[in-house]
Design an enzyme around this catalytic site. Structure first.
Site, PDB file in Angstrom:
ATOM      1  N   HIS A 133      38.105   0.781 114.173  1.00 57.23           N
ATOM      2  CA  HIS A 133      39.254   0.845 113.243  1.00 57.23           C
ATOM      3  C   HIS A 133      39.300   2.231 112.630  1.00 57.23           C
ATOM      4  O   HIS A 133      38.507   2.554 111.735  1.00 57.23           O
ATOM      5  CB  HIS A 133      39.099  -0.215 112.139  1.00 57.23           C
ATOM      6  CG  HIS A 133      40.236  -0.242 111.152  1.00 57.23           C
ATOM      7  ND1 HIS A 133      40.826  -1.416 110.744  1.00 57.23           N
ATOM      8  CD2 HIS A 133      40.897   0.747 110.491  1.00 57.23           C
ATOM      9  CE1 HIS A 133      41.795  -1.152 109.881  1.00 57.23           C
ATOM     10  NE2 HIS A 133      41.846   0.162 109.699  1.00 57.23           N
ATOM     11  N   HIS A 144      42.171   5.623 111.423  1.00 53.07           N
ATOM     12  CA  HIS A 144      43.511   6.192 111.299  1.00 53.07           C
ATOM     13  C   HIS A 144      43.444   7.655 111.709  1.00 53.07           C
ATOM     14  O   HIS A 144      42.736   8.437 111.063  1.00 53.07           O
ATOM     15  CB  HIS A 144      44.012   6.073 109.850  1.00 53.07           C
ATOM     16  CG  HIS A 144      44.106   4.655 109.388  1.00 53.07           C
ATOM     17  ND1 HIS A 144      45.260   3.919 109.473  1.00 53.07           N
ATOM     18  CD2 HIS A 144      43.163   3.819 108.879  1.00 53.07           C
ATOM     19  CE1 HIS A 144      45.036   2.696 109.016  1.00 53.07           C
ATOM     20  NE2 HIS A 144      43.764   2.604 108.655  1.00 53.07           N
ATOM     21  N   LYS A 195      48.355  -5.137 115.385  1.00 54.18           N
ATOM     22  CA  LYS A 195      47.921  -5.079 113.991  1.00 54.18           C
ATOM     23  C   LYS A 195      48.905  -5.791 113.067  1.00 54.18           C
ATOM     24  O   LYS A 195      50.091  -5.492 113.079  1.00 54.18           O
ATOM     25  CB  LYS A 195      47.779  -3.611 113.568  1.00 54.18           C
ATOM     26  CG  LYS A 195      47.263  -3.387 112.162  1.00 54.18           C
ATOM     27  CD  LYS A 195      45.799  -3.766 112.016  1.00 54.18           C
ATOM     28  CE  LYS A 195      45.360  -3.788 110.563  1.00 54.18           C
ATOM     29  NZ  LYS A 195      44.920  -2.507 110.056  1.00 54.18           N
ATOM     30  N   HIS A 210      45.039  -7.065 108.600  1.00 52.21           N
ATOM     31  CA  HIS A 210      44.800  -6.544 107.243  1.00 52.21           C
ATOM     32  C   HIS A 210      44.940  -7.743 106.320  1.00 52.21           C
ATOM     33  O   HIS A 210      46.050  -8.185 106.035  1.00 52.21           O
ATOM     34  CB  HIS A 210      45.814  -5.443 106.889  1.00 52.21           C
ATOM     35  CG  HIS A 210      45.566  -4.843 105.538  1.00 52.21           C
ATOM     36  ND1 HIS A 210      45.136  -3.547 105.355  1.00 52.21           N
ATOM     37  CD2 HIS A 210      45.652  -5.375 104.294  1.00 52.21           C
ATOM     38  CE1 HIS A 210      44.977  -3.313 104.059  1.00 52.21           C
ATOM     39  NE2 HIS A 210      45.288  -4.407 103.393  1.00 52.21           N
ATOM     40  N   HIS A 225      38.242  -4.626 108.041  1.00 51.09           N
ATOM     41  CA  HIS A 225      37.656  -4.080 106.809  1.00 51.09           C
ATOM     42  C   HIS A 225      37.459  -5.136 105.719  1.00 51.09           C
ATOM     43  O   HIS A 225      38.083  -5.067 104.655  1.00 51.09           O
ATOM     44  CB  HIS A 225      38.450  -2.881 106.284  1.00 51.09           C
ATOM     45  CG  HIS A 225      39.953  -3.014 106.314  1.00 51.09           C
ATOM     46  ND1 HIS A 225      40.607  -4.087 105.798  1.00 51.09           N
ATOM     47  CD2 HIS A 225      40.906  -2.182 106.794  1.00 51.09           C
ATOM     48  CE1 HIS A 225      41.913  -3.909 105.956  1.00 51.09           C
ATOM     49  NE2 HIS A 225      42.113  -2.769 106.565  1.00 51.09           N
ATOM     50  N   ASP A 281      37.599   2.676 109.148  1.00 56.43           N
ATOM     51  CA  ASP A 281      38.826   2.771 108.343  1.00 56.43           C
ATOM     52  C   ASP A 281      38.982   4.160 107.738  1.00 56.43           C
ATOM     53  O   ASP A 281      39.577   4.318 106.668  1.00 56.43           O
ATOM     54  CB  ASP A 281      38.882   1.684 107.252  1.00 56.43           C
ATOM     55  CG  ASP A 281      40.301   1.478 106.731  1.00 56.43           C
ATOM     56  OD1 ASP A 281      41.257   1.875 107.420  1.00 56.43           O
ATOM     57  OD2 ASP A 281      40.445   0.921 105.629  1.00 56.43           O
TER      58      ASP A 281
HETATM   59  C1  NCD Z   1      44.960   3.052 105.242  1.00 52.84           C
HETATM   60  C2  NCD Z   1      45.842   4.261 105.480  1.00 52.84           C
HETATM   61  O1  NCD Z   1      45.846   5.162 104.645  1.00 52.84           O
HETATM   62  O2  NCD Z   1      46.514   4.318 106.529  1.00 52.84           O
HETATM   63  N1  NCD Z   1      44.525   3.080 103.868  1.00 52.84           N
HETATM   64  C3  NCD Z   1      43.409   2.502 103.378  1.00 52.84           C
HETATM   65  O3  NCD Z   1      43.236   2.525 102.156  1.00 52.84           O
HETATM   66  N2  NCD Z   1      42.527   1.971 104.176  1.00 52.84           N
HETATM   67  C4  NCD Z   1      45.683   1.828 105.587  1.00 52.84           C
HETATM   68  C5  NCD Z   1      44.798   0.603 105.679  1.00 52.84           C
HETATM   69  O4  NCD Z   1      43.954   0.508 106.543  1.00 52.84           O
HETATM   70  O5  NCD Z   1      44.954  -0.280 104.839  1.00 52.84           O
HETATM   71 ZN    ZN Z   2      42.854   0.904 108.032  1.00 49.01          ZN
END
Ligand code: NCD
Ligand code: ZN
Length: 343
Positions: free
Chosen positions: A12, A14, A98, A135, A173, A246
């Site tokens: 996971h 971003h 997702k 989520h 998460h 995450d």
């Molecule tokens: C994530 C993001 O910024 O894309 N933010 C976070 O606080 N983890 C989105 C997510 O995974 O909820």
């Molecule tokens: Zn995330």
């Protein structure tokens, strides 16, 4: 002390897009063989074609000799066609869809408004064996932000599992004892990712004495008893729990802001932070399975065969890293980390 383990995967992460993606992707690709790339871009990735183009942009940003493989995801919306899920499964490079409750987190405006509206899509996923990555937070304004995951279990997660008894689900998460227990008590088709920050810090790190926006992420850090429960889960050896950082980069100015963005950046030191958490729990011998076996096994993918080496030798994390023309403040900025991944 030196720890050699099978090369891990991040289930996971971003990576963002454009300049920001080009700034951060190398940190993940240096250590991880594969990563599940979240689809919550400014314009969410909702089609196989969109995921394919995004995957190519990531590949083009990798160093020449990199063998890193981005595993792509689709962003579930109320009006996604079930046929898109069948196409996604056939693509071979999309590993999950997702589920963001609308309004739950960064770029989630196009998320699911009501579970009933995605029944056809979930049925298609169940049918073709496409994992649902969840989520798990309700967004009702009357529910306290610290209780949103607990309520999601009772109101949504149990219904998903009941109505789709063959659906593969990753509870992403997890942040509470309730979620850890729920996953442990669920059938084997239910797994969970656990972040390094939820293993290392309770909400005190974010709120005691001063407000520290770089610890603000979603789902939000919880009280100490939950952190302790997550550490027990991650270090238990139970194959349902696996690594998902995450890591979620936001520009410094977007975090240090009167209306600050949620997301912690950990890609610069993901394995180092997990090693600290496992070390503190006296469970370094369990790190390899959590980081390198459980996720691959859960997704039905081969385990990696090469290795990485972690060394207990402290280093100081830079105050910032570049994020396009901006800067990111990483976790542990300006402070020491006990472990490092060595080449
Ligand atoms: C994530 C993001 O910024 O894309 N933010 C976070 O606080 N983890 C989105 C997510 O995974 O909820
Ligand atoms: Zn995330």
């Amino acid at each position: 002390m030196v720890l050699r383990i099978t090369r891990p995967d991040d289930w996971h992460v971003h990576l963002r897009d454009g300049e920001a993606m080009r700034s951060v992707v190398g940190a993940t690709a240096r250590v991880f063989a594969r990563a599940v790339v979240m689809p919550n871009l400014g314009s969410p990735v909702t089609t196989v074609d969109g995921a394919s183009a995004y995957r190519e942009r990531i590949a083009a940003a990798l160093p020449a000799k990199s063998r890193f493989a981005p595993l792509m995801t689709l962003y579930l919306t109320d009006n996604m066609a079930a046929a898109e899920i069948v196409r996604a499964r056939k693509s071979g490079f999309i590993v999950g869809v997702k589920y963001y409750p609308a309004g739950a987190t960064t770029n989630s405006d196009s998320g699911v408004t009501r579970l009933e509206r995605v029944h056809a899509q979930l049925a298609a996923m169940e049918e073709v064996g496409m994992p649902l990555l969840v989520h798990g937070e309700v967004t009702d304004p009357d529910i306290d932000v610290f209780d949103r995951e607990r309520y999601f279990i009772d109101r949504v997660m149990t219904r998903i599992l009941r109505d789709f008894p063959g659906l593969i689900v990753v509870f992403e998460h997890i942040t509470t004892r309730e979620a850890a227990e729920f996953v442990a008590d669920s059938p084997a088709r239910v797994g969970a990712t656990i972040t390094p920050h939820h293993l290392l810090w309770s909400r005190n790190a974010m709120l005691a004495g001063a407000i520290r926006p770089h610890y603000y992420c979603l789902p939000i850090l919880k009280r100490e008893a939950h952190r302790a429960a997550l550490v027990r889960a991650a270090t238990s050896g139970n194959p349902k729990y696996f690594l998902g950082s995450d890591s979620a980069p936001h520009a410094k100015a977007a975090k240090e802001n009167a209306c600050g963005a949620g997301g912690c950046y950990s890609a610069h030191a993901t394995m180092e932070l997990y090693a600290e958490a496992f070390d503190a729990a006296g469970a370094l011998d369990r790190l390899e399975a959590f980081a390198s076996y459980h996720g691959a096994d859960f997704y039905g993918l081969p385990r990696n065969t090469d290795t990485i080496t972690l060394e207990r030798s402290p280093w100081t994390v830079p105050a910032t890293y570049p994020l396009g023309e901006d800067a990111i403040v990483p976790l542990r900025a300006g402070e020491r980390i006990a472990w490092r991944v060595v080449e």
